[in-house]
Design an enzyme around this catalytic site. Structure first.
Site, PDB file in Angstrom:
ATOM      1  N   GLY A 163      49.769  31.877  29.172  1.00 36.11           N
ATOM      2  CA  GLY A 163      49.535  32.351  27.810  1.00 36.11           C
ATOM      3  C   GLY A 163      48.169  31.986  27.251  1.00 36.11           C
ATOM      4  O   GLY A 163      47.985  31.907  26.048  1.00 36.11           O
ATOM      5  N   GLU A 199      37.387  25.715  37.363  1.00 31.32           N
ATOM      6  CA  GLU A 199      36.933  26.927  38.072  1.00 31.32           C
ATOM      7  C   GLU A 199      35.549  27.277  37.580  1.00 31.32           C
ATOM      8  O   GLU A 199      35.174  26.924  36.451  1.00 31.32           O
ATOM      9  CB  GLU A 199      37.849  28.120  37.729  1.00 31.32           C
ATOM     10  CG  GLU A 199      39.117  28.187  38.513  1.00 31.32           C
ATOM     11  CD  GLU A 199      40.027  29.332  38.061  1.00 31.32           C
ATOM     12  OE1 GLU A 199      39.576  30.224  37.307  1.00 31.32           O
ATOM     13  OE2 GLU A 199      41.185  29.319  38.472  1.00 31.32           O
ATOM     14  N   TYR A 201      33.143  29.477  35.703  1.00 28.64           N
ATOM     15  CA  TYR A 201      33.414  30.380  34.590  1.00 28.64           C
ATOM     16  C   TYR A 201      32.602  31.654  34.786  1.00 28.64           C
ATOM     17  O   TYR A 201      31.365  31.614  34.756  1.00 28.64           O
ATOM     18  CB  TYR A 201      33.058  29.697  33.266  1.00 28.64           C
ATOM     19  CG  TYR A 201      33.365  30.554  32.070  1.00 28.64           C
ATOM     20  CD1 TYR A 201      34.684  30.892  31.764  1.00 28.64           C
ATOM     21  CD2 TYR A 201      32.352  31.034  31.252  1.00 28.64           C
ATOM     22  CE1 TYR A 201      34.976  31.687  30.675  1.00 28.64           C
ATOM     23  CE2 TYR A 201      32.643  31.829  30.155  1.00 28.64           C
ATOM     24  CZ  TYR A 201      33.964  32.151  29.878  1.00 28.64           C
ATOM     25  OH  TYR A 201      34.250  32.939  28.801  1.00 28.64           O
ATOM     26  N   LEU A 202      33.295  32.758  35.042  1.00 28.13           N
ATOM     27  CA  LEU A 202      32.580  34.024  35.243  1.00 28.13           C
ATOM     28  C   LEU A 202      32.131  34.548  33.876  1.00 28.13           C
ATOM     29  O   LEU A 202      32.883  34.498  32.912  1.00 28.13           O
ATOM     30  CB  LEU A 202      33.474  35.042  35.955  1.00 28.13           C
ATOM     31  CG  LEU A 202      34.007  34.619  37.336  1.00 28.13           C
ATOM     32  CD1 LEU A 202      34.796  35.750  37.962  1.00 28.13           C
ATOM     33  CD2 LEU A 202      32.868  34.202  38.268  1.00 28.13           C
ATOM     34  N   LYS A 236      45.808  39.416  25.773  1.00 27.33           N
ATOM     35  CA  LYS A 236      45.551  40.847  25.883  1.00 27.33           C
ATOM     36  C   LYS A 236      45.864  41.578  24.571  1.00 27.33           C
ATOM     37  O   LYS A 236      46.853  41.260  23.912  1.00 27.33           O
ATOM     38  CB  LYS A 236      46.405  41.417  27.009  1.00 27.33           C
ATOM     39  CG  LYS A 236      46.079  40.759  28.362  1.00 27.33           C
ATOM     40  CD  LYS A 236      47.173  40.984  29.388  1.00 27.33           C
ATOM     41  CE  LYS A 236      46.864  40.182  30.654  1.00 27.33           C
ATOM     42  NZ  LYS A 236      48.021  40.133  31.570  1.00 27.33           N
ATOM     43  N   ASN A 288      51.915  36.562  38.304  1.00 27.85           N
ATOM     44  CA  ASN A 288      52.995  36.436  37.330  1.00 27.85           C
ATOM     45  C   ASN A 288      54.282  36.942  37.976  1.00 27.85           C
ATOM     46  O   ASN A 288      54.341  38.076  38.436  1.00 27.85           O
ATOM     47  CB  ASN A 288      52.683  37.218  36.057  1.00 27.85           C
ATOM     48  CG  ASN A 288      51.549  36.570  35.290  1.00 27.85           C
ATOM     49  OD1 ASN A 288      51.430  35.349  35.266  1.00 27.85           O
ATOM     50  ND2 ASN A 288      50.707  37.366  34.675  1.00 27.85           N
ATOM     51  N   ARG A 290      57.182  37.869  36.980  1.00 28.39           N
ATOM     52  CA  ARG A 290      58.105  38.410  35.960  1.00 28.39           C
ATOM     53  C   ARG A 290      57.626  39.782  35.517  1.00 28.39           C
ATOM     54  O   ARG A 290      56.560  40.231  35.931  1.00 28.39           O
ATOM     55  CB  ARG A 290      58.113  37.473  34.762  1.00 28.39           C
ATOM     56  CG  ARG A 290      56.691  37.284  34.244  1.00 28.39           C
ATOM     57  CD  ARG A 290      56.573  36.653  32.898  1.00 28.39           C
ATOM     58  NE  ARG A 290      55.216  36.222  32.645  1.00 28.39           N
ATOM     59  CZ  ARG A 290      54.235  36.964  32.171  1.00 28.39           C
ATOM     60  NH1 ARG A 290      54.445  38.232  31.891  1.00 28.39           N
ATOM     61  NH2 ARG A 290      53.033  36.476  31.986  1.00 28.39           N
ATOM     62  N   ARG A 336      48.914  46.628  21.649  1.00 30.68           N
ATOM     63  CA  ARG A 336      49.915  45.647  21.195  1.00 30.68           C
ATOM     64  C   ARG A 336      49.755  45.499  19.693  1.00 30.68           C
ATOM     65  O   ARG A 336      48.706  45.035  19.220  1.00 30.68           O
ATOM     66  CB  ARG A 336      49.675  44.289  21.839  1.00 30.68           C
ATOM     67  CG  ARG A 336      49.812  44.294  23.342  1.00 30.68           C
ATOM     68  CD  ARG A 336      49.798  42.859  23.853  1.00 30.68           C
ATOM     69  NE  ARG A 336      49.765  42.826  25.305  1.00 30.68           N
ATOM     70  CZ  ARG A 336      50.023  41.752  26.032  1.00 30.68           C
ATOM     71  NH1 ARG A 336      50.312  40.610  25.411  1.00 30.68           N
ATOM     72  NH2 ARG A 336      49.967  41.776  27.342  1.00 30.68           N
TER      73      ARG A 336
HETATM   74  P1  ADP Z   1      47.041  32.230  31.692  1.00 32.98           P
HETATM   75  O1  ADP Z   1      47.979  31.934  32.812  1.00 32.98           O
HETATM   76  O2  ADP Z   1      47.037  31.179  30.635  1.00 32.98           O
HETATM   77  O3  ADP Z   1      47.167  33.619  31.154  1.00 32.98           O
HETATM   78  P2  ADP Z   1      44.786  33.006  33.377  1.00 32.98           P
HETATM   79  O4  ADP Z   1      44.338  32.156  34.479  1.00 32.98           O
HETATM   80  O5  ADP Z   1      45.600  34.220  33.724  1.00 32.98           O
HETATM   81  O6  ADP Z   1      45.577  32.095  32.311  1.00 32.98           O
HETATM   82  O7  ADP Z   1      43.545  33.459  32.493  1.00 32.98           O
HETATM   83  C1  ADP Z   1      43.678  34.149  31.266  1.00 32.98           C
HETATM   84  C2  ADP Z   1      42.353  34.735  30.828  1.00 32.98           C
HETATM   85  O8  ADP Z   1      41.381  33.679  30.702  1.00 32.98           O
HETATM   86  C3  ADP Z   1      41.740  35.713  31.825  1.00 32.98           C
HETATM   87  O9  ADP Z   1      42.223  37.021  31.640  1.00 32.98           O
HETATM   88  C4  ADP Z   1      40.271  35.583  31.465  1.00 32.98           C
HETATM   89  O10 ADP Z   1      40.000  36.290  30.279  1.00 32.98           O
HETATM   90  C5  ADP Z   1      40.093  34.118  31.148  1.00 32.98           C
HETATM   91  N1  ADP Z   1      39.701  33.336  32.356  1.00 32.98           N
HETATM   92  C6  ADP Z   1      40.500  32.611  33.144  1.00 32.98           C
HETATM   93  N2  ADP Z   1      39.815  32.055  34.180  1.00 32.98           N
HETATM   94  C7  ADP Z   1      38.515  32.436  34.042  1.00 32.98           C
HETATM   95  C8  ADP Z   1      37.306  32.202  34.784  1.00 32.98           C
HETATM   96  N3  ADP Z   1      37.289  31.453  35.886  1.00 32.98           N
HETATM   97  N4  ADP Z   1      36.159  32.770  34.315  1.00 32.98           N
HETATM   98  C9  ADP Z   1      36.161  33.524  33.203  1.00 32.98           C
HETATM   99  N5  ADP Z   1      37.254  33.784  32.468  1.00 32.98           N
HETATM  100  C10 ADP Z   1      38.436  33.257  32.862  1.00 32.98           C
END
Ligand code: ADP
Length: 446
Positions: A163, A199, A201-202, A236, A288, A290, A336
């Protein structure tokens, strides 16, 4: 087929599951908190059981109350929806121990994917590309060391995250300590585990995810991708399929990569592999295990009822079709709609005095709301999903403008005006947006 299914959720997703069950001739049992006694899915279900007070921890997250309700009503299966207990491996295990089918994957698979570090190991084993990252971070010193190796900016994430919580960015060594401490504290508060990792950060990726369906006999199909880059605070806001950023070759490649990975781990049920996509490269984020909020856009273009498939798979049925049988038609977008101030995003619970949902060709509204309904202040603020489908993206955008304009929700503030602004922006119209675009633009949206 199952005769009776308990829906362990609330809101639009509870209604969504009820609808799929009804169409399959399955009886439904709704469970609800004291605050949700008048909810639409409770009114429509064959039976309803109150499982506790308003607070989620006392009701929708109360595992033993839900299992008791299931036992008393004699259901064959439990559908957890999304959120709440949907990715709780212990709950899935408890359900099975009581001789009830869990509509979802096996507990081991939920457990593995719920741990982001284990999920990264899985990705490496399956040959999925991942974002460069660290192991679990012991302390700030370890965080600094890893950051030097990976290269700034970095993002510190909760191992048990979800989340969009427990994520903090550090652009340089000065920021690392605060980011590390804050991510740990947030992780502890949200997931009762303060383990974090790092990680790269992109800077300008898109969020692209692939929907998969797998039965218990090793048959796996993918249902194409969804572009979920329109986000606010990592959550989202608008999703679309197909992604305007992919060409046909990239689309087929990522679908096939996801399909093979899912087959390799013997995954069963519906699932979603999330990727970041930058400069033509995919990076696996997580899986995910689910149903996703945004599943209807995939249903619109593929014609597959994903909840129905989850029910069939849990009952031991074979998919009965192969990848070649899946044909994608047109384009679909989901907005949403939240009961929030469209400018400050402060939640706005209250009574809906008037409600008129748009209709017409290619328009679907999934919502539990009705005129006179009082939105309780205890839960997520999403009150409706508007899904628009059509042959071309331009046509879908025109239809979406029309549908948003037709929507009447009186009594509470909603994010409809925000959606109207977003879809009128040239960058959105051209499909030129990344995960930061909305937050970078939001203040200037006219
Ligand atoms: P969660 O499980 O809390 O949803 P995610 O790992 O799926 O977390 O990441 C959610 C959002 O966070 C991604 O859609 C992106 O927008 C941002 N994000 C996560 N990891 C990175 C990353 N390494 N670099 C840039 N943005 C990231």
């Amino acid at each position: 087929m199952f005769e009776k299914v308990l829906i362990a959720n609330r809101g639009e997703v509870a209604l969504r599951i009820h609808r799929a069950c009804r169409e399959m001739g399955i009886k439904t049992v709704a469970v609800h908190s004291e605050a949700d006694a008048n909810a639409m899915h409770v009114r429509l279900a064959d039976e309803a059981v109150c499982i506790g007070p308003a607070r989620s921890s006392d009701s929708y997250l109360n595992k033993s109350a839900i299992i008791s309700a299931a036992t008393i009503t004699g259901v064959d299966a439990i559908h957890p929806g999304y959120g709440f207990l949907s990715e709780d491996a212990d709950f899935a295990e408890m359900v099975e121990e009581h001789g009830i089918a869990f509509i979802g994957p096996k507990p081991e698979q939920i457990r593995m994917m719920g741990d982001k570090l284990k999920a990264r190991e899985f990705a490496i084993q399956c040959g999925l590309p991942i974002v460069p990252g660290s192991e679990a971070l012991e302390d700030v010193e370890a965080a600094k060391k890893w950051a030097l190796q990976i290269g700034y900016p970095v993002i510190i994430k909760a191992k048990a995250g979800g989340g969009g919580k427990g994520m903090k960015i550090a652009h340089n060594e000065q920021e690392i300590e605060t980011a590390y401490m804050m991510a740990r504290a947030e992780a502890k508060a949200s997931f009762s585990s303060d383990e974090v990792y790092m990680e790269k950060y992109l800077q300008h990726p898109r969020h692209i995810e692939v929907q998969v369906l797998a039965d218990s006999y090793g048959n796996v199909v993918h249902l194409g991708e969804r572009d979920c880059s329109i986000q606010r605070q990592n959550q989202k806001v608008i999703e679309e399929t197909p992604s305007p950023a992919l060409n046909q070759k990239q689309r087929q490649e990522i679908g096939e990569i996801a399909r093979k990975a899912v087959k390799q781990i013997g995954y069963v049920s519906a699932g979603t592999l999330e990727f970041l996509f930058e400069d033509g490269e995919f990076y696996f984020l997580e899986m995910n295990t689910r149903l996703q909020v945004e599943h209807p856009i995939t249903e619109a273009v593929s014609g597959v009822d994903i909840v129905r498939e989850q029910l069939r798979i849990a009952d031991g049925a074979k998919l009965g079709y192969t990848q070649d049988d899946i044909v994608f038609q047109g384009c679909a977008i989901e907005c949403r709609i939240n009961a929030e101030d469209p400018e400050t995003f402060v939640p706005n619970a209250g009574k809906i005095t008037e409600w008129h949902a748009p209709g017409g060709l290619g328009v679907r509204v999934d919502s539990e709301i009705y005129s006179g309904y009082r939105i309780p202040p205890f839960y997520d603020s999403m009150i409706a999903k508007l899904i628009v489908h059509g042959r071309t993206r331009n046509g879908v955008l025109m239809r979406l403008h029309r549908a948003l304009e037709e929507f009447v929700i009186d009594g509470v503030k909603t994010t409809i005006p925000l959606h109207q602004k977003i879809i009128a922006q040239p960058e959105y119209i051209d499909g030129l947006y990344d995960i930061h675009w909305l937050e970078d633009t939001i203040r200037n949206l006219k």
